[in-house]
Enzyme design. Structure first.
Site, PDB file in Angstrom:
ATOM      1  CG  ASP A 146      39.273  46.104  55.196  1.00 31.92           C
ATOM      2  OD1 ASP A 146      38.030  46.198  55.228  1.00 31.92           O
ATOM      3  OD2 ASP A 146      39.999  46.631  56.064  1.00 31.92           O
TER       4      ASP A 146
ATOM      5  CG  LEU B  60      45.385  28.803  43.459  1.00 39.23           C
ATOM      6  CD1 LEU B  60      46.724  29.537  43.499  1.00 39.23           C
ATOM      7  CD2 LEU B  60      44.258  29.823  43.248  1.00 39.23           C
TER       8      LEU B  60
ATOM      9  CG  HIS C 186      29.924  41.898  51.805  1.00 40.10           C
ATOM     10  ND1 HIS C 186      31.191  42.257  52.193  1.00 40.10           N
ATOM     11  CD2 HIS C 186      29.103  42.295  52.819  1.00 40.10           C
ATOM     12  CE1 HIS C 186      31.133  42.861  53.371  1.00 40.10           C
ATOM     13  NE2 HIS C 186      29.880  42.901  53.767  1.00 40.10           N
TER      14      HIS C 186
HETATM   15  C1  FPP Z   1      35.646  43.243  54.355  1.00 41.11           C
HETATM   16  O1  FPP Z   1      35.029  44.402  53.880  1.00 41.11           O
HETATM   17  C2  FPP Z   1      34.990  42.087  53.854  1.00 41.11           C
HETATM   18  C3  FPP Z   1      34.413  41.069  54.596  1.00 41.11           C
HETATM   19  C4  FPP Z   1      34.413  40.990  56.057  1.00 41.11           C
HETATM   20  C5  FPP Z   1      33.709  39.966  53.941  1.00 41.11           C
HETATM   21  C6  FPP Z   1      34.487  39.324  52.849  1.00 41.11           C
HETATM   22  C7  FPP Z   1      33.620  38.387  52.183  1.00 41.11           C
HETATM   23  C8  FPP Z   1      33.482  38.254  50.863  1.00 41.11           C
HETATM   24  C9  FPP Z   1      34.223  38.996  49.816  1.00 41.11           C
HETATM   25  C10 FPP Z   1      32.473  37.274  50.457  1.00 41.11           C
HETATM   26  C11 FPP Z   1      32.834  36.074  49.715  1.00 41.11           C
HETATM   27  C12 FPP Z   1      34.142  35.429  49.903  1.00 41.11           C
HETATM   28  C13 FPP Z   1      34.542  34.437  49.089  1.00 41.11           C
HETATM   29  C14 FPP Z   1      35.743  33.665  49.418  1.00 41.11           C
HETATM   30  C15 FPP Z   1      33.803  34.075  47.883  1.00 41.11           C
HETATM   31  P1  FPP Z   1      34.281  45.333  54.920  1.00 41.11           P
HETATM   32  O2  FPP Z   1      32.857  44.948  54.964  1.00 41.11           O
HETATM   33  O3  FPP Z   1      34.977  45.288  56.229  1.00 41.11           O
HETATM   34  O4  FPP Z   1      34.454  46.712  54.224  1.00 41.11           O
HETATM   35  P2  FPP Z   1      34.512  48.135  54.938  1.00 41.11           P
HETATM   36  O5  FPP Z   1      35.719  48.114  55.844  1.00 41.11           O
HETATM   37  O6  FPP Z   1      34.669  49.069  53.791  1.00 41.11           O
HETATM   38  O7  FPP Z   1      33.233  48.310  55.678  1.00 41.11           O
END
Ligand code: FPP
Length: 244
Positions: A21, A132, A38
């Site tokens: 997050d 892993l 991201h």
């Molecule tokens: C949360 O941050 C993040 C997500 C919903 C997306 C997570 C995805 C990745 C890191 C992409 C790739 C994953 C892998 C396994 C390679 P948010 O967008 O909710 O952040 P915010 O709360 O600050 O808006």
């Protein structure tokens, strides 16, 4: 079961699960688009896989995309799917070198055909690896996972494969996406939010929760060690009284 890391002088949880997050906020702080966050978040995932394994973690699970995340703006959904596509493609090449065994949790039926094909290939090709165990939750929601499990279990009862009296916590667990994977010892959610957001609700019955303020793209070895330090201070009793 925890292992002991001599160098750190600490117990290391067997299974750590992470709610990634704070990517969006990380990007906003830098006046960059959310998708840049991201992208950096996906780099942090690769780094943390390596560090976790070096420290002695056997299972690492990350929540990459929830069943609710489809409600984000479509350009953001597409950007995350593109990152996942690239990640899966690279992973097919790297798992033979890094010995990682990859499994995807979530409803694969809701994903694009090409992503499903990549997942099948990656899961198959990495299945014999002994390093892993890395689980990526994509189109995952705990409620959805339990409903899908119930449907398959009901079908197996109807066709006589199992009987109603066979239903135990163990049987139910064996119908979940996480079958065969030990429950997470610790669940980390970065960015200071303190919610489970439909992640591993059945499996986290006795997990220790840890909520650091750090935003996901900044999570690194130092943060991981801090999390394990916090874990070492916890007193896990599983509902029992502590033995003297
Ligand atoms: C949360 O941050 C993040 C997500 C919903 C997306 C997570 C995805 C990745 C890191 C992409 C790739 C994953 C892998 C396994 C390679 P948010 O967008 O909710 O952040 P915010 O709360 O600050 O808006």
């Amino acid at each position: 079961m925890d292992t002991y890391n001599e160098e750190l002088g600490m117990r290391v949880p067997e299974h750590i699960a992470i709610i990634l997050d704070g990517n969006g906020r990380w990007a906003k702080k830098r006046l960059m688009p959310r998708n840049y966050g991201h992208m950096q978040g996906s780099k942090a995932v690769e780094l943390v896989c390596e560090e976790a394994y070096n420290i002695g973690v056997k299972y690492l699970t990350v929540y990459a995309f929830s069943t609710e995340n489809w409600q984000r703006p479509s350009d953001e959904v597409q950007a995350i799917m593109k990152l996942l596509r690239n990640y899966l493609k690279d992973c097919i090449k790297t798992t033979s070198k890094n010995n990682m065994k990859v499994r995807i949790l979530g409803d694969k039926a809701g994903l694009d055909d090409d992503i499903r094909e990549q997942i099948d290939k990656l899961e198959k090709e990495s299945s014999k690896n002994t390093g892993l165990n890395f689980q990526i939750a994509i189109n995952y929601g705990s409620r959805d996972e339990m409903v899908r499990a119930m449907r398959r279990m009901s079908a197996d009862i109807a066709s006589g494969i199992i009987k109603e009296s066979d239903i135990t916590e163990e049987t139910f667990s064996s119908y979940l996406d996480t079958r065969g994977i030990p429950d997470p010892d610790m669940i980390i959610r970065t960015s200071g939010e303190q919610r489970l957001s439909n992640f591993l609700m059945w499996q986290s019955a006795y997990s220790e929760f840890y909520f650091p303020e750090v935003l996901w793209p900044d999570f690194n070895r130092k943060e991981l060690v801090k999390a394990i330090e916090a874990y070492n201070k916890r007193d896990r009793r599983y509902g029992k009284v502590k033995e003297k």
